[in-house]
Design an enzyme around this catalytic site. Structure first.
Site: not given
Ligand code: AMP
Ligand code: ZN
Length: 136
Positions: A99, A101
């Site tokens: 993903h 950001h």
């Molecule tokens: P990462 O550390 O790059 O894997 O970031 C994962 C991101 O996903 C974090 O910023 C979380 O806040 C976000 N996240 C996790 N679960 C959800 C969800 N159900 N809906 C939206 N964002 C999410």
């Protein structure tokens, strides 16, 4: 991937605040934003991280990310944005579905970037050579 939270979002099994979708990509608001409008852009197919993604998926996600970034900027009146991708646990990746950001930035928001280190004498050249070899 049955136990992947982002695959569940794509399948509609977990709700999200969707801001953009096409046949290959979904973008939605991050549940814990660093700033308002913080969005995630994900491929609809499950890939663990950036290097796991085929070139076609990279193109789809980044072309969509460009469009989404523009919409986010305008939608929340941001002054700029950071584009980020955490890859693998050591880099802070918590959700193992690739993903991107999009983090909107506002004047004086206090968001800190990483600090630079210094190379030892001669170290940078060795690092460059080692990476060059892997890219040949
Ligand atoms: P990462 O550390 O790059 O894997 O970031 C994962 C991101 O996903 C974090 O910023 C979380 O806040 C976000 N996240 C996790 N679960 C959800 C969800 N159900 N809906 C939206 N964002 C999410
Ligand atoms: Zn997944």
């Amino acid at each position: 991937m049955t136990d992947c939270i982002f695959c569940k979002i794509i399948k509609g099994e977990i709700p999200c605040l969707r801001i953009y979708e096409d046949k290959d990509v979904l973008a939605f608001l991050d549940i814990a934003p660093v700033n308002r409008g913080h969005a995630l852009v994900i491929p609809k197919k499950h890939y663990a991280d950036f290097t796991d993604m085929p070139d076609e998926a990279v193109k789809q996600v980044f072309v969509a990310a460009k469009k989404v970034a523009d919409g986010v900027m305008k939608g929340v009146n941001a002054n700029g944005f950071n584009l980020g991708m955490n890859n693998r646990k050591v880099a802070g990746q918590l959700v193992m579905h690739a993903h991107v950001h999009i983090m909107p930035r506002f004047e004086g928001d206090g968001f800190k970037l990483w600090e630079g280190k210094k190379y030892l004498e001669g170290e940078a050249k060795k690092v460059m050579e080692s990476i060059n070899k892997k890219l040949k």
